[in-house]
Design a protein around this motif. Structure first.
Motif, PDB file in Angstrom:
ATOM      1  N   ILE A 170       1.141   4.182  -3.033  1.00 39.62           N
ATOM      2  CA  ILE A 170       0.941   5.608  -2.789  1.00 39.62           C
ATOM      3  C   ILE A 170       2.134   6.413  -3.289  1.00 39.62           C
ATOM      4  N   VAL A 171       3.337   5.914  -3.051  1.00 35.29           N
ATOM      5  CA  VAL A 171       4.537   6.620  -3.499  1.00 35.29           C
ATOM      6  C   VAL A 171       4.583   6.702  -5.022  1.00 35.29           C
ATOM      7  N   VAL A 172       4.278   5.595  -5.720  1.00 34.79           N
ATOM      8  CA  VAL A 172       4.280   5.591  -7.183  1.00 34.79           C
ATOM      9  C   VAL A 172       3.248   6.562  -7.725  1.00 34.79           C
ATOM     10  N   LEU A 173       2.062   6.601  -7.139  1.00 37.82           N
ATOM     11  CA  LEU A 173       1.014   7.512  -7.595  1.00 37.82           C
ATOM     12  C   LEU A 173       1.441   8.969  -7.427  1.00 37.82           C
ATOM     13  N   VAL A 174       2.065   9.311  -6.327  1.00 44.28           N
ATOM     14  CA  VAL A 174       2.525  10.681  -6.108  1.00 44.28           C
ATOM     15  C   VAL A 174       3.589  11.066  -7.129  1.00 44.28           C
ATOM     16  N   VAL A 175       4.502  10.155  -7.432  1.00 45.10           N
ATOM     17  CA  VAL A 175       5.556  10.445  -8.398  1.00 45.10           C
ATOM     18  C   VAL A 175       4.967  10.673  -9.785  1.00 45.10           C
ATOM     19  N   VAL A 176       4.018   9.840 -10.203  1.00 50.04           N
ATOM     20  CA  VAL A 176       3.408   9.982 -11.532  1.00 50.04           C
ATOM     21  C   VAL A 176       2.662  11.305 -11.646  1.00 50.04           C
ATOM     22  N   LEU A 177       1.888  11.663 -10.638  1.00 49.18           N
ATOM     23  CA  LEU A 177       1.146  12.933 -10.691  1.00 49.18           C
ATOM     24  C   LEU A 177       2.081  14.127 -10.724  1.00 49.18           C
ATOM     25  N   SER A 178       3.175  14.050  -9.967  1.00 44.57           N
ATOM     26  CA  SER A 178       4.108  15.182  -9.979  1.00 44.57           C
ATOM     27  C   SER A 178       4.791  15.319 -11.336  1.00 44.57           C
ATOM     28  N   ARG A 179       5.108  14.239 -11.998  1.00 50.39           N
ATOM     29  CA  ARG A 179       5.716  14.308 -13.332  1.00 50.39           C
ATOM     30  C   ARG A 179       4.742  14.867 -14.361  1.00 50.39           C
ATOM     31  N   ARG A 180       3.488  14.484 -14.288  1.00 51.39           N
ATOM     32  CA  ARG A 180       2.505  15.024 -15.232  1.00 51.39           C
ATOM     33  C   ARG A 180       2.313  16.528 -15.034  1.00 51.39           C
ATOM     34  N   ALA A 181       2.370  16.982 -13.804  1.00 51.61           N
ATOM     35  CA  ALA A 181       2.187  18.411 -13.550  1.00 51.61           C
ATOM     36  C   ALA A 181       3.355  19.240 -14.073  1.00 51.61           C
ATOM     37  N   LYS A 182       4.556  18.711 -14.115  1.00 46.60           N
ATOM     38  CA  LYS A 182       5.741  19.423 -14.592  1.00 46.60           C
ATOM     39  C   LYS A 182       6.008  19.228 -16.080  1.00 46.60           C
ATOM     40  N   LYS A 183       5.260  18.416 -16.827  1.00 51.06           N
ATOM     41  CA  LYS A 183       5.523  18.126 -18.232  1.00 51.06           C
ATOM     42  C   LYS A 183       5.140  19.322 -19.117  1.00 51.06           C
ATOM     43  N   PRO A 184       6.040  19.903 -20.061  1.00 50.73           N
ATOM     44  CA  PRO A 184       5.704  21.062 -20.938  1.00 50.73           C
ATOM     45  C   PRO A 184       4.700  20.663 -22.018  1.00 50.73           C
ATOM     46  N   HIS A 185       3.914  21.738 -22.575  1.00 57.81           N
ATOM     47  CA  HIS A 185       2.897  21.468 -23.601  1.00 57.81           C
ATOM     48  C   HIS A 185       3.483  21.435 -24.988  1.00 57.81           C
ATOM     49  N   GLY A 186       4.633  22.045 -25.262  1.00 57.08           N
ATOM     50  CA  GLY A 186       5.220  22.045 -26.608  1.00 57.08           C
ATOM     51  C   GLY A 186       6.601  22.651 -26.571  1.00 57.08           C
ATOM     52  N   PRO A 187       7.272  22.698 -27.765  1.00 56.36           N
ATOM     53  CA  PRO A 187       8.623  23.260 -27.762  1.00 56.36           C
ATOM     54  C   PRO A 187       8.633  24.763 -27.602  1.00 56.36           C
ATOM     55  N   HIS A 188       7.565  25.511 -28.049  1.00 54.25           N
ATOM     56  CA  HIS A 188       7.518  26.965 -27.939  1.00 54.25           C
ATOM     57  C   HIS A 188       6.505  27.433 -26.928  1.00 54.25           C
ATOM     58  N   GLY A 189       6.157  26.569 -25.978  1.00 48.39           N
ATOM     59  CA  GLY A 189       5.188  26.969 -24.971  1.00 48.39           C
ATOM     60  C   GLY A 189       3.779  26.691 -25.435  1.00 48.39           C
ATOM     61  N   PRO A 190       2.824  27.003 -24.644  1.00 54.57           N
ATOM     62  CA  PRO A 190       1.422  26.727 -24.997  1.00 54.57           C
ATOM     63  C   PRO A 190       0.951  27.634 -26.119  1.00 54.57           C
ATOM     64  N   ARG A 191       0.173  27.079 -27.048  1.00 59.94           N
ATOM     65  CA  ARG A 191      -0.377  27.825 -28.188  1.00 59.94           C
ATOM     66  C   ARG A 191      -1.594  28.611 -27.761  1.00 59.94           C
ATOM     67  N   GLU A 192      -1.762  29.789 -28.476  1.00 63.80           N
ATOM     68  CA  GLU A 192      -2.934  30.608 -28.196  1.00 63.80           C
ATOM     69  C   GLU A 192      -4.166  29.974 -28.830  1.00 63.80           C
ATOM     70  N   PRO A 193      -5.283  30.129 -28.215  1.00 57.72           N
ATOM     71  CA  PRO A 193      -6.504  29.527 -28.795  1.00 57.72           C
ATOM     72  C   PRO A 193      -6.871  30.232 -30.101  1.00 57.72           C
ATOM     73  N   ARG A 194      -7.315  29.479 -31.056  1.00 64.67           N
ATOM     74  CA  ARG A 194      -7.647  29.976 -32.399  1.00 64.67           C
ATOM     75  C   ARG A 194      -9.159  29.947 -32.584  1.00 64.67           C
ATOM     76  N   SER A 195      -9.663  31.087 -33.206  1.00 62.28           N
ATOM     77  CA  SER A 195     -11.097  31.162 -33.467  1.00 62.28           C
ATOM     78  C   SER A 195     -11.456  30.227 -34.603  1.00 62.28           C
ATOM     79  N   VAL A 214       0.837  -1.205   0.000  1.00 55.17           N
ATOM     80  CA  VAL A 214       0.000   0.000   0.000  1.00 55.17           C
ATOM     81  C   VAL A 214       0.869   1.251   0.000  1.00 55.17           C
ATOM     82  N   ILE A 215       1.905   1.246   0.810  1.00 53.11           N
ATOM     83  CA  ILE A 215       2.807   2.410   0.863  1.00 53.11           C
ATOM     84  C   ILE A 215       3.517   2.603  -0.478  1.00 53.11           C
ATOM     85  N   ALA A 216       3.959   1.509  -1.108  1.00 53.28           N
ATOM     86  CA  ALA A 216       4.633   1.615  -2.397  1.00 53.28           C
ATOM     87  C   ALA A 216       3.684   2.159  -3.472  1.00 53.28           C
TER      88      ALA A 216
END
Length: 331
Positions: free
Chosen positions: A271-296, A267-269
């Motif tokens: 929980i640790v794996v889940l915390v690591v995965v969520l933290s990596r997803r939160a730090k992952k960039p959206h693209g090479p030039h940053g996030p794109r502006e929304p297009r009409s 159970v402890i392992a």
């Protein structure tokens, strides 16, 4: 009335004197020597055994010295059971006794053996050791002597003082003038008598330990332990199967021991794996030039920019191409 007062005073004085004499550990006169139950004592006060010999395995032991001898010996024999019977016969011939006897059959990991606790008259200890050693090969022998002379003399003095106190109190019972005096006398006598009985029991125990030495005899079978080496295919198969089942049984036991520990660790392992995965997803960039502006959705599509080094060509204008006729006038 005067006679009653005098009797009460005499009883109180006797009780006081009896208490003082009982609490004293020394008394006038020589100590009472210990005598083995059922046997007489010599005129010089030395201990005597049933055979009439002086107590103590050492011939130079002093007459007034009290010594408790204990020991143990190990003897290897061909047959521990037969040797046990012979040892019992030897002890009986020496006027001793057997306090305990234990026989143990042989196993795959242990040879047959026997253990006896024998009580030998103190003056026959050396002879007993020699005869018991003749049963086989003597491996180890140990004898020790403990001098308890002072303890014996202290017990004798206390017993003598308490006995005198009880005798004086018993003599005063008939002189008690009141019921209160009689009750007080009986209480004092009961207390003194209980102390006297306890000291007498200790004296008898010491007398038995002094008169009879204690030897622990360990009889072991000769030879080495048998080796369980398979001699043919079927015995080897049986040995392998036995070792396999033993290994599986041990593995099951280990798993059973580890299960209560593995569940919380899992159970402890998680929980640790889940915390690591969520933290990596939160730090992952959206693209090479940053996030794109929304297009009409209705915005026109602009052509991609051409390379700056590529020459720009404009459409040629034809001079001969007639222009569009002018619009007719409106009336």
């Amino acid at each position: 009335m005067r006679r009653t007062i005098l009797a009460s005073a005499a009883v109180a004085t006797a009780l006081l004197l009896a208490g003082c004499s009982a609490s004293s550990t020394t008394a006038s006169g020589g100590p009472v020597e210990l005598v083995e139950p059922g046997s007489g004592s010599q005129s010089d006060g030395s201990f005597t055994s049933e055979s009439g010999g002086a107590a103590g395995s050492d011939a130079t032991t002093k007459v007034d010295q009290s010594v408790i001898t204990t020991g143990w010996m190990t003897v290897t024999v061909d047959d521990p059971t037969a040797a046990t019977d012979q040892a019992v016969t030897i002890v009986d011939q020496l006027n001793g006794r057997i306090d305990s006897r234990t026989l143990q059959a042989g196993t795959d990991n242990q040879r047959p053996s026997a253990q006896l606790t024998v009580r030998i008259p103190s003056d026959s200890v050396d002879k007993a050791v020699d005869e018991l050693g003749s049963l086989g090969t003597v491996e180890q022998v140990s004898l020790s002597a403990n001098d308890v002379t002072l303890q014996v003399r202290d017990l004798d003095a206390q017993i003598k003082a308490l006995q005198a106190s009880v005798d004086r109190l018993l003599a005063l019972v008939g002189q008690a003038a009141t019921t209160a005096d009689l009750v007080q006398l009986e209480t004092a006598i009961s207390d003194r008598q209980s102390q006297l009985d306890s000291l007498t029991s200790q004296k008898q125990y010491l007398a038995d330990q002094i008169s009879y030495s204690t030897i622990t005899l360990d009889l072991q079978q000769k030879g080495v332990l048998p080796t369980n080496v398979p001699g043919d295919f079927w015995s080897g198969l049986a040995t392998g199967w036995a070792s396999l089942t033993a290994a599986l049984s041990g593995f099951v036991v280990v798993v059973g021991v580890l299960i209560p520990w593995l569940l919380p660790l899992a159970v402890i392992a998680a929980i640790v794996v889940l915390v690591v995965v969520l933290s990596r997803r939160a730090k992952k960039p959206h693209g090479p030039h940053g996030p794109r502006e929304p297009r009409s959705p209705n915005a026109p599509q602009h052509p991609q920019a051409t390379d700056a080094t590529q020459p720009q060509h404009s459409a040629p204008t034809d001079a001969t191409t007639p222009s569009a006729p002018p619009a007719p006038p409106t009336h």
